[in-house]
Scaffold this active site. Structure first.
Site, PDB file in Angstrom:
ATOM      1  N   GLU A  72      -3.966  -9.061   0.773  1.00  0.00           N
ATOM      2  CA  GLU A  72      -4.441  -8.791   2.138  1.00  0.00           C
ATOM      3  C   GLU A  72      -5.954  -8.852   2.108  1.00  0.00           C
ATOM      4  OE1 GLU A  72      -1.962  -5.635   3.963  1.00  0.00           O
ATOM      5  OE2 GLU A  72      -3.770  -5.191   5.104  1.00  0.00           O
ATOM      6  N   GLU A 101       0.825  -1.214   0.000  1.00  0.00           N
ATOM      7  CA  GLU A 101       0.000   0.000   0.000  1.00  0.00           C
ATOM      8  C   GLU A 101       0.855   1.259   0.000  1.00  0.00           C
ATOM      9  OE1 GLU A 101      -2.991  -0.215   3.056  1.00  0.00           O
ATOM     10  OE2 GLU A 101      -3.840  -2.052   2.220  1.00  0.00           O
TER      11      GLU A 101
HETATM   12  C1  GAL Z   1      -4.056  -2.547   5.525  1.00  0.00           C
HETATM   13  C2  GAL Z   1      -2.554  -2.403   5.772  1.00  0.00           C
HETATM   14  C3  GAL Z   1      -2.110  -3.227   6.959  1.00  0.00           C
HETATM   15  C4  GAL Z   1      -3.020  -2.963   8.113  1.00  0.00           C
HETATM   16  C5  GAL Z   1      -4.421  -3.310   7.716  1.00  0.00           C
HETATM   17  C6  GAL Z   1      -5.424  -3.190   8.806  1.00  0.00           C
HETATM   18  O1  GAL Z   1      -4.560  -1.598   4.699  1.00  0.00           O
HETATM   19  O2  GAL Z   1      -1.850  -2.830   4.654  1.00  0.00           O
HETATM   20  O3  GAL Z   1      -0.798  -2.924   7.288  1.00  0.00           O
HETATM   21  O4  GAL Z   1      -2.913  -1.634   8.458  1.00  0.00           O
HETATM   22  O5  GAL Z   1      -4.799  -2.437   6.677  1.00  0.00           O
HETATM   23  O6  GAL Z   1      -6.700  -3.497   8.337  1.00  0.00           O
END
Ligand code: GAL
Length: 849
Positions: A522, A447
């Protein structure tokens, strides 16, 4: 004894080995400690520590000059053994940043070590290898500056040779500075990973100087290629013979059967230069590395000059094929493997960032049990042992470099280092990790703000491809549509999508991306507190979150919704759930800092509303200091979601998991929804023996079974699950009696004092029948007798300010954890005792060997 006969036997045996080419290194051969020079020893013992700058209580101590000098009197410094995290002793401070754990990790840490190398080491190259030091490391030997490595997650080597004094005392000094480091999670502070002393001849295999590839693999044979970088640190030109022998490597890291000897190569290397020596060999009937049978090999490389071996170097590796397709997912050795992965930060809960092999092993065993087959090292290079464990246990690894590039997410994060260091850090990551069979995808970021930047993306991908052309490169996008639209994602081998799959179908049809393998880099970000259940559309109470597994931040989704997405796009490679374990920091949605806003940076229209919400939250001063994202809590206790993933990821394993618990005296006759995770397809629920009906899962749509209309009556709730019409698995919860005793169970019966092995003991608060009392929170006092001591305690409560080192800890929803280590040099039994007023004491015994 017939001497002649036994002599004949010996000769025959030797002849057999020679003629079959089967040459066994004796079973007692020494385990290979790690990849690298054979003469590598632990350098963890005997350090001294002092903290300057910001202190644990928020005060400041001026950092004096000259802390690196040999003459400094460091007699009052704190003696310690590495790995060490200076911040995990806390205290938790309410005013500190929730996003980074409310722990006082900012400061300036100095480490010193006095050591002697024998006079006979004169003429050798002497290096110190740091697996990771947080952060901004600067190193001196005997008062002379040796070098720096700022990124706290990169492993690095310092050459001590120019300043070392063999036969005399030497002083190594390390300055770390976390005041000038910012993070979105708890980074830890200190020399938090292992340190090694390496001695070699001036002519030796360079640091991470081997690269093994397996360009052709069939059932019958595998072509193994090794490129060895020979480093000549002497001033004279030399001619060296480089010879590599391949062995099978067993689970204890011992080389066993010799499988091939590569062709010897001869290299001429000028003084102060490096030269590459390459060789190939076919390994017959290769034992492939895969998730179920993670077979490993080790290459033993020697360098000889004039017939004398002057350097030996070990490279563990595996033989397997990787194939990434846009239409048919990921293939390991030609067979499709769906990625069932978890993202994890590096902290080990109550131990902080200080690395411990047995703590990580415990975590990975739990993930394996759940059916997880892949780890994403979010968002930075892991400890090298993580990869070794992944190789051994059969996990695939998404090995990640950065959370930020040129534009930071926080003031002093990687953006401050990017220009000068990104190539060095990326190269270090790839060189260190490229021989691990588990590593299958490199990730250049997560991100990052420049995710749409075509040039920068290409630049980083090119560096990785240059250093390892055999594995694909990805990047985790929270703006996958933007990244694709700009064309930046074209440069990647694999498209990484964080959360946003809304336009997947459109991009799958776009000619630029039709053939781009895509993964959920993710997913989910479901938030829950173990053992907490709230009713009536309110998932959030008392800084805890309901465990019905629906709560999520704006960008997230429940596990069920993600399973549905995965079913909709079966060609995706799979997913990495955020996260396997709870971690220190980022207590979303209770983190009262700008992280909450950051995560919405793709939808600016929400900014104002979120800023308002954030201000309200700030006024309430949330105590939360660790995440709620984990499928498993910070203490290592599975939440209900564990069984959701297990039921989905291990379809052939009989899973039945019923929740919530059944102790609701205040809900008499109220509707109390009952949910069941099962790997079966149907289930029947019974309350006190009476059927509440049978429910069926619709494939691809239902990922749990729900009985919403259960009226609470105390007693026994039981589920019988079926698969294809046959009984498959059952589970039950029972209303318990009052809490009566403490029951202890240790995760192992023996710990070995070497390698700092730890024992994790779970305590359950039970009633007289031994049923865990779900809503109990008695304060437990822990003590040990014998060869051990208490290292830490925890209970998984994200809001607790009790220091992890405390021997008194309340249970959280019926459970607590005590972590025990062996006393230095002690052997024999340890008795662990848990006491609480009015409850029968619990004890358990383990052995130190
Ligand atoms: C994502 C990020 C992670 C964490 C996560 C929490 O966007 O890449 O590091 O912050 O959100 O939901």
């Amino acid at each position: 004894m017939n001497y002649q006969r036994s002599l004949l036997g010996c000769i025959l045996l030797i002849l057999l080995f020679v003629t079959t080419g089967y040459n066994y290194v004796s079973a007692q051969s020494r385990p290979i400690k790690r990849m690298g020079a054979a003469n590598t020893v632990s350098f963890d013992d005997g350090w001294l520590f002092a903290r300057y700058g910001l202190q644990a209580d928020g005060s400041k101590i001026e950092e004096p000059a000259g802390l690196e000098t040999t003459s400094l009197n460091d007699g009052t410094w704190q003696p310690l053994t590495l790995p060490h995290d200076w911040a995990i002793t806390g205290p938790f401070r309410i005013e500190l940043d929730g996003a980074t754990g409310k722990l006082p990790w900012k400061g300036i840490g100095w480490y010193r070590k006095h050591f002697v190398v024998p006079a006979t080491d004169a003429g050798k190259q002497i290096f110190v290898d740091f697996d990771g030091a947080m952060a901004n490391a600067k190193i001196w030997l005997n008062g002379k500056y040796v070098g720096t490595w700022p990124y706290g997650y990169t492993s690095f080597r310092m050459d001590l040779t120019p300043f070392i004094q063999p036969g005399k005392e030497n002083v190594l000094a390390v300055r770390l500075d976390t005041e000038n480091w910012d993070s979105r999670w708890y980074p830890g502070a200190g020399i938090y990973r292992h340190v090694w002393l390496v001695k070699t001849n001036p002519v030796h295999v360079d640091h991470w100087g081997t690269f093994i590839t397996t360009p052709q693999i069939t059932d019958k044979s595998a072509l193994v290629n090794i490129a060895v970088t020979v480093r000549n640190q002497s001033e004279k030109a030399i001619t060296a013979n480089v010879l590599t022998t391949l062995f099978e490597l067993d689970a204890t890291n011992r080389p066993t059967k010799k499988v091939a000897v590569m062709k010897e190569t001869v290299v001429e290397v000028n003084g102060s230069e490096n030269k590459m020596a390459e060789s190939q060999v076919n390994v017959a009937n290769p034992k492939l590395w895969n998730i179920e049978t993670p077979n490993r090999y080790v290459a033993q490389t020697t360098i000889s000059i004039n017939g004398k071996i002057i350097d030996t170097y070990h490279t563990p590796f595996g033989i397997r094929t990787l194939e990434f397709t846009a239409r048919n997912g990921f293939l390991l050795n030609g067979k499709r493997v769906e990625i069932k992965g978890t993202c994890n930060h590096h902290d080990l809960g109550a131990l902080g960032a200080a690395f411990n092999l047995s703590a990580l092993t415990r975590q990975l065993k739990m993930l394996k049990e759940m059916g997880c087959n892949s780890l994403r090292t979010s968002h930075n290079p892991p400890a090298p042992e993580l990869l070794e464990l992944a190789d051994k246990m059969g996990f695939l690894v998404w090995d990640e470099a950065f959370d930020a590039w040129k534009t930071g997410k926080r003031k002093n994060d990687y953006n401050k280092l990017f220009d000068h260091w990104h190539e060095k850090d990326l190269t270090a990551l790839v060189h260190r990790d490229r021989n691990h069979p588990s590593v299958f995808i490199w990730s250049i970021g997560n991100e990052v703000n420049e995710q749409q930047n075509v040039e920068l993306t290409k630049h980083l991908v090119d560096i990785v491809h240059r250093e390892d052309p055999t594995r694909p490169v990805s990047n985790g996008y929270n703006d996958p549509n933007g990244g694709r639209k700009s064309g930046a994602a074209v440069a990647l081998d694999i498209m990484g999508v964080n959360y946003f799959f809304g336009q997947q179908a459109k991009w799958d049809a776009d000619p630029r991306y039709t053939n781009k393998p895509t993964i959920g880099s993710e997913t989910s970000s479901c938030v829950t507190s173990r053992g907490e259940y709230f009713f009536g559309n309110n998932d959030y109470q008392n800084w805890q979150i309901s465990s019905y597994d629906y709560a999520k931040p704006g960008w997230g989704c429940s596990p069920d919704e993600q399973f549905k997405t995965n079913a909709t796009y079966p060609h995706l490679l799979g997913e990495y759930v955020w996260t396997g374990f709870d971690y220190l920091g980022e207590p979303t949605p209770y983190n009262s800092d700008e992280t909450n806003l950051l995560n919405f940076r793709t939808d600016s229209s929400k900014k104002e509303e979120l800023e308002k919400q954030l201000e309200l939250l700030r006024q309430k001063n949330p105590p939360s200091r660790s995440s709620y994202f984990g499928i498993i809590d910070l203490a290592g206790f599975p939440k209900d979601r564990f069984y959701s993933y297990q039921s989905q990821w291990r379809p052939d394993f009989p899973v039945a998991h019923i929740f919530p618990h059944w102790n609701w005296p205040e809900r008499m006759d109220s509707f109390t929804p009952v949910h069941v995770y099962t790997s079966g397809d149907e289930a029947e629920l019974f309350l006190n023996g009476k059927s509440l009906g049978r429910k069926t899962k619709e494939a691809g749509k239902d990922f749990r079974l729900i009985w919403d209309d259960v009226k609470y009556t105390p007693g026994e709730l039981k589920v019988i699950c079926y698969k294809s019409g046959k009984q498959w698995a059952t589970d039950k919860v029972k209303t318990t009696g009052e809490m009566a005793k403490l029951a202890l169970s240790a995760n192992r019966s023996v710990i070995h004092s070497q390698d700092n092995e730890l024992c994790f003991i779970t305590v359950k608060v039970t009633d007289t029948e031994g049923l865990m009392v779900p809503r109990s929170h008695p304060v437990i006092h822990f003590s040990v007798e014998g060869a051990g001591e208490i290292m830490a305690t925890d209970n998984g409560d994200a809001t607790s300010f009790v220091p992890f080192q405390s021997h008194d800890r309340p249970a959280f929803n019926g459970m607590a954890l005590v972590i025990v280590k062996a006393k230095k040099g002690a052997k024999g039994p340890i008795t662990i005792k848990a006491e609480s007023k009015g409850l029968t004491t619990g004890t358990t015994k383990i052995q130190v060997q």
